[in-house]
Enzyme design. Structure first.
Site, PDB file in Angstrom:
ATOM      1  N   GLU A 117       0.815  -1.216   0.000  1.00  0.00           N
ATOM      2  CA  GLU A 117       0.000   0.000   0.000  1.00  0.00           C
ATOM      3  C   GLU A 117       0.850   1.269   0.000  1.00  0.00           C
ATOM      4  OE1 GLU A 117       0.285  -2.448   2.308  1.00  0.00           O
ATOM      5  OE2 GLU A 117      -0.834  -1.898   4.110  1.00  0.00           O
ATOM      6  N   CYS A 157      -0.665  -1.861   8.457  1.00  0.00           N
ATOM      7  CA  CYS A 157       0.061  -1.694   9.717  1.00  0.00           C
ATOM      8  C   CYS A 157       0.041  -0.211  10.112  1.00  0.00           C
ATOM      9  CB  CYS A 157       1.503  -2.180   9.555  1.00  0.00           C
ATOM     10  SG  CYS A 157       2.478  -1.143   8.431  1.00  0.00           S
TER      11      CYS A 157
END
Length: 151
Positions: free
Chosen positions: A58, A85
């Site tokens: 991402e 995360c």
């Protein structure tokens, strides 16, 4: 006429990126950025290839589109096969991604609802729309396959 495609449809492309990561011995996480019914960027984890622990799927797609001159991504939807995360959740907030759709939940490092919920923090200057669990079984299976092969 606008064509509205489902989240399952778009997540299939992120899964294809995750499969590429699996073939390359990377943790199988894939991501795509969509705007106006088009994939604008796609990538997968490359932490081993790049010798960079921050080369998450991402983050790579966000960096790619920003490098092309976009500053804020309000009109973009990010599809990622694993819950972001804390680093990626922070990147999502700072880049002002409009919507985040993820597949598998991550009870160890997930920062979009599992362990933390950074994008929902009202103290931050942007709170994207979050859609959880799209194609979660398929996304989880790739990760299980990868880690099983490492044991």
């Amino acid at each position: 006429m606008k064509i509205y495609l489902t989240h399952d449809y778009w997540m299939s492309f992120a899964l294809k990126e995750a499969e590429k990561a699996l073939e390359e011995n990377e943790i199988p996480v894939g991501a795509i950025l969509v705007k106006e019914s088009s994939i604008i960027a796609q990538n997968h984890n490359r932490t081993r290839q790049m010798s960079d622990p921050t080369a998450h799927a991402e983050k790579l797609v966000i960096e790619e589109i920003i490098s092309k001159g976009e500053k804020y991504l309000y009109d973009f939807t990010l599809y990622v096969t694993l819950e972001p995360c804390s680093m990626c959740a922070g990147t999502i907030v700072l880049a002002r991604v409009g919507t985040v759709v993820f597949g598998a939940f991550d009870g160890k490092t997930g920062a979009v609802g599992s362990l933390y919920n950074i994008p929902a923090d009202r103290q931050l200057n942007h709170n994207p729309k979050i859609i959880r669990g799209v194609k979660s079984t398929e996304c989880s299976e790739l990760l299980k396959e990868f880690f099983k092969s490492k044991r």
